[in-house]
Design an enzyme around this catalytic site. Structure first.
Site, PDB file in Angstrom:
ATOM      1  N   GLU A  92      41.181 -23.011 -16.546  1.00 44.67           N
ATOM      2  CA  GLU A  92      41.681 -24.282 -16.054  1.00 44.67           C
ATOM      3  C   GLU A  92      41.252 -24.431 -14.588  1.00 44.67           C
ATOM      4  O   GLU A  92      41.178 -23.443 -13.855  1.00 44.67           O
ATOM      5  CB  GLU A  92      43.204 -24.341 -16.182  1.00 44.67           C
ATOM      6  CG  GLU A  92      43.637 -24.369 -17.645  1.00 44.67           C
ATOM      7  CD  GLU A  92      45.143 -24.468 -17.843  1.00 44.67           C
ATOM      8  OE1 GLU A  92      45.570 -25.356 -18.583  1.00 44.67           O
ATOM      9  OE2 GLU A  92      45.888 -23.667 -17.266  1.00 44.67           O
ATOM     10  N   CYS A 105      40.389 -26.757  -7.094  1.00 47.65           N
ATOM     11  CA  CYS A 105      40.902 -25.383  -7.195  1.00 47.65           C
ATOM     12  C   CYS A 105      40.187 -24.722  -8.384  1.00 47.65           C
ATOM     13  O   CYS A 105      40.344 -25.152  -9.524  1.00 47.65           O
ATOM     14  CB  CYS A 105      42.415 -25.435  -7.391  1.00 47.65           C
ATOM     15  SG  CYS A 105      43.144 -23.815  -7.600  1.00 47.65           S
ATOM     16  N   CYS A 112      43.747 -12.817 -15.608  1.00 48.80           N
ATOM     17  CA  CYS A 112      43.728 -12.093 -14.331  1.00 48.80           C
ATOM     18  C   CYS A 112      44.268 -10.681 -14.510  1.00 48.80           C
ATOM     19  O   CYS A 112      45.338 -10.493 -15.098  1.00 48.80           O
ATOM     20  CB  CYS A 112      44.564 -12.843 -13.297  1.00 48.80           C
ATOM     21  SG  CYS A 112      44.471 -12.065 -11.678  1.00 48.80           S
ATOM     22  N   CYS A 116      50.403 -10.448 -11.574  1.00 45.68           N
ATOM     23  CA  CYS A 116      51.582 -10.820 -10.770  1.00 45.68           C
ATOM     24  C   CYS A 116      52.686 -11.320 -11.707  1.00 45.68           C
ATOM     25  O   CYS A 116      52.418 -12.122 -12.607  1.00 45.68           O
ATOM     26  CB  CYS A 116      51.215 -11.892  -9.751  1.00 45.68           C
ATOM     27  SG  CYS A 116      49.921 -11.333  -8.632  1.00 45.68           S
ATOM     28  N   CYS A 119      53.442 -15.204 -12.212  1.00 44.42           N
ATOM     29  CA  CYS A 119      52.293 -16.086 -12.422  1.00 44.42           C
ATOM     30  C   CYS A 119      51.914 -16.151 -13.902  1.00 44.42           C
ATOM     31  O   CYS A 119      51.747 -15.118 -14.556  1.00 44.42           O
ATOM     32  CB  CYS A 119      51.122 -15.568 -11.588  1.00 44.42           C
ATOM     33  SG  CYS A 119      49.557 -16.354 -11.988  1.00 44.42           S
ATOM     34  N   GLU A 160      41.634 -13.106  -9.738  1.00 49.35           N
ATOM     35  CA  GLU A 160      41.625 -12.553  -8.386  1.00 49.35           C
ATOM     36  C   GLU A 160      40.147 -12.516  -7.955  1.00 49.35           C
ATOM     37  O   GLU A 160      39.373 -11.666  -8.414  1.00 49.35           O
ATOM     38  CB  GLU A 160      42.255 -11.140  -8.411  1.00 49.35           C
ATOM     39  CG  GLU A 160      41.975 -10.262  -7.214  1.00 49.35           C
ATOM     40  CD  GLU A 160      42.266 -10.907  -5.861  1.00 49.35           C
ATOM     41  OE1 GLU A 160      43.418 -11.228  -5.579  1.00 49.35           O
ATOM     42  OE2 GLU A 160      41.302 -11.066  -5.069  1.00 49.35           O
ATOM     43  N   SER A 191      41.021 -16.966  -1.905  1.00 55.85           N
ATOM     44  CA  SER A 191      42.394 -16.465  -1.853  1.00 55.85           C
ATOM     45  C   SER A 191      42.484 -15.120  -2.565  1.00 55.85           C
ATOM     46  O   SER A 191      41.874 -14.935  -3.621  1.00 55.85           O
ATOM     47  CB  SER A 191      43.290 -17.495  -2.550  1.00 55.85           C
ATOM     48  OG  SER A 191      44.589 -17.001  -2.658  1.00 55.85           O
ATOM     49  N   HIS A 216      53.533 -12.578   0.058  1.00 55.65           N
ATOM     50  CA  HIS A 216      54.705 -12.676  -0.823  1.00 55.65           C
ATOM     51  C   HIS A 216      55.859 -11.694  -0.579  1.00 55.65           C
ATOM     52  O   HIS A 216      56.937 -11.866  -1.158  1.00 55.65           O
ATOM     53  CB  HIS A 216      54.324 -12.579  -2.310  1.00 55.65           C
ATOM     54  CG  HIS A 216      53.306 -13.582  -2.752  1.00 55.65           C
ATOM     55  ND1 HIS A 216      53.182 -14.833  -2.194  1.00 55.65           N
ATOM     56  CD2 HIS A 216      52.347 -13.511  -3.714  1.00 55.65           C
ATOM     57  CE1 HIS A 216      52.184 -15.483  -2.790  1.00 55.65           C
ATOM     58  NE2 HIS A 216      51.667 -14.710  -3.704  1.00 55.65           N
ATOM     59  N   ASN A 290      57.246 -21.861  -8.416  1.00 56.46           N
ATOM     60  CA  ASN A 290      57.333 -22.768  -9.564  1.00 56.46           C
ATOM     61  C   ASN A 290      57.875 -22.005 -10.760  1.00 56.46           C
ATOM     62  O   ASN A 290      57.485 -20.857 -10.986  1.00 56.46           O
ATOM     63  CB  ASN A 290      55.938 -23.304  -9.908  1.00 56.46           C
ATOM     64  CG  ASN A 290      55.441 -24.236  -8.830  1.00 56.46           C
ATOM     65  OD1 ASN A 290      56.086 -25.224  -8.513  1.00 56.46           O
ATOM     66  ND2 ASN A 290      54.307 -23.899  -8.247  1.00 56.46           N
ATOM     67  N   CYS A 333      50.787 -24.010  -8.333  1.00 55.03           N
ATOM     68  CA  CYS A 333      50.483 -22.594  -8.125  1.00 55.03           C
ATOM     69  C   CYS A 333      51.139 -21.705  -9.171  1.00 55.03           C
ATOM     70  O   CYS A 333      52.337 -21.821  -9.417  1.00 55.03           O
ATOM     71  CB  CYS A 333      51.005 -22.163  -6.765  1.00 55.03           C
ATOM     72  SG  CYS A 333      49.875 -22.576  -5.493  1.00 55.03           S
TER      73      CYS A 333
HETATM   74  S1  SF4 Z   1      48.810 -14.988  -8.619  1.00 57.92           S
HETATM   75 FE1  SF4 Z   1      46.575 -14.941  -8.544  1.00 57.92          FE
HETATM   76  S2  SF4 Z   1      46.128 -12.730  -8.428  1.00 57.92           S
HETATM   77 FE2  SF4 Z   1      48.247 -12.888  -9.148  1.00 57.92          FE
HETATM   78  S3  SF4 Z   1      48.082 -12.846 -11.396  1.00 57.92           S
HETATM   79 FE3  SF4 Z   1      48.087 -15.014 -10.737  1.00 57.92          FE
HETATM   80  S4  SF4 Z   1      45.932 -15.537 -10.616  1.00 57.92           S
HETATM   81 FE4  SF4 Z   1      46.051 -13.300 -10.587  1.00 57.92          FE
END
Ligand code: SF4
Length: 341
Positions: A92, A105, A112, A116, A119, A160, A191, A216, A290, A333
């Protein structure tokens, strides 16, 4: 013979191909214009190229490998694209128009590996790295679809970026090249959650590209909970790399800090953040988290966000509270997740 995709190919590869074919090098510039400025649909539309060259191009190359499968529009103007890379991967990407800024973006991986815990991409798992051509093609296919030219690029979508360094590096070369997309390095931001050696390498390879670090949390035990990769690259190592990056580039680093209710958003946490970042050339972007399905965290109240920001400001740190964009279409995000084609 399988055709090679021409979109995103390094300019040097196109020059080499022309030379092998006995074609003059000035044809490259015409080809680049057709690809990146005019977004041609077919080699046969490239009317200032000789017919024989158009035929050769058509038998050797394809124009793009991806397909936009879905477009979602938010009421705030944000647009999310589901891009399919055959045979079976999706990413996406999000277009965020704001006044004269058109920010795109971009994703750098399918899923990933950083995992995280707040996320949706991290929770969806990891399939593969995008190639540099696929990263470039995200821009190409969206600009072609919308007729808009992105003037700000952020590598903050799925993945990442610094765990896919070589492909991101090559994509930057094509995007920044006067023969590619011709987009300025200062209008691009990479980022990362913090891969120390690659942070320093990015500073050396691309001193004009902006860096955003997703911090974070101000201590390892808390950061491990939010970003499991912190166990491999602890806070102290990342901070050391940020300082080295600053010494090389002298460019302000954006610190991204996503706030979660009663997890990392207390005034004491803010004091610790301030202590770690004081005197560094940085700017803190506070992002109220979020809500993501299957994540245990919830967003803080506006009052808690403000209180956190005030502590940083009292310590002389520049702070912005980011306004969420595209929440109604899961484009904000940490909300991108559809990786299976
Ligand atoms: S915040 Fe960024 S680095 Fe962390 S899991 Fe999501 S996409 Fe990957």
């Amino acid at each position: 013979m399988r055709k090679k995709n021409l979109i995103g190919l390094l300019p040097s590869d196109i020059y080499s191909w022309l030379e092998e074919e006995g074609e003059p090098s000035f044809r490259a510039r015409q080809i680049f214009q057709w690809i990146y400025e005019k977004k041609a649909d077919s080699f046969f539309d490239m009317t200032n190229l000789p017919v024989a060259l158009r035929e050769k191009l058509d038998s050797a190359f394809s124009l793009g490998s991806s397909q936009i499968k879905e477009i979602q529009k938010s009421k705030d103007g944000t647009v999310k694209f589901l891009i399919h890379f055959p045979p079976q991967d999706n990413v996406e990407a999000v277009l965020i128009p704001h006044r004269d800024r058109r920010t795109l973006c971009l994703s750098t991986q399918v899923g990933c590996p950083a995992g995280c815990t707040f996320c949706a991409t991290g929770l969806a798992g990891f399939r593969r790295n995008l190639t540099y051509q696929e990263i470039v093609e995200e821009i190409w296919v969206i600009e072609k679809e919308t007729g808009m030219t992105a003037n700000n690029l952020v590598f903050m979508g799925m993945g990442e970026p610094l765990l896919n360094y070589e492909n991101v590096h090559r994509a930057l070369q094509v995007i920044n090249s006067p023969e590619g997309f011709r987009k300025g390095a200062r209008r691009m931001t990479v980022s990362t959650v913090g891969i120390p050696d690659k942070i320093v390498k990015l500073g050396r390879d691309w001193p004009e590209v902006n860096l955003a670090w997703s911090m974070h949390a101000p201590r390892d035990e808390l950061r491990n909970l939010l970003i499991p990769l912190n166990k491999v690259y602890p806070l102290e190592q990342v901070l050391r790399a940020i300082k080295e990056y600053l010494a090389v580039t002298h460019r302000r680093v954006t610190i991204e800090y996503t706030l979660w209710n009663e997890i990392n958003d207390s005034k004491e946490d803010a004091q610790e953040v301030a202590k770690l970042l004081k005197k560094l050339l940085i700017h803190v972007n506070l992002i109220p988290g979020n809500l993501v399905p299957s994540s245990a965290f919830s967003p803080p109240s506006p009052r808690r966000v403000k209180a956190f920001a005030s502590v940083l400001e009292e310590n002389g740190i520049q702070v912005t509270i980011r306004k969420p964009r595209g929440q109604d279409i899961q484009a904000a995000c940490g909300e991108l997740y559809r990786i299976y084609g």
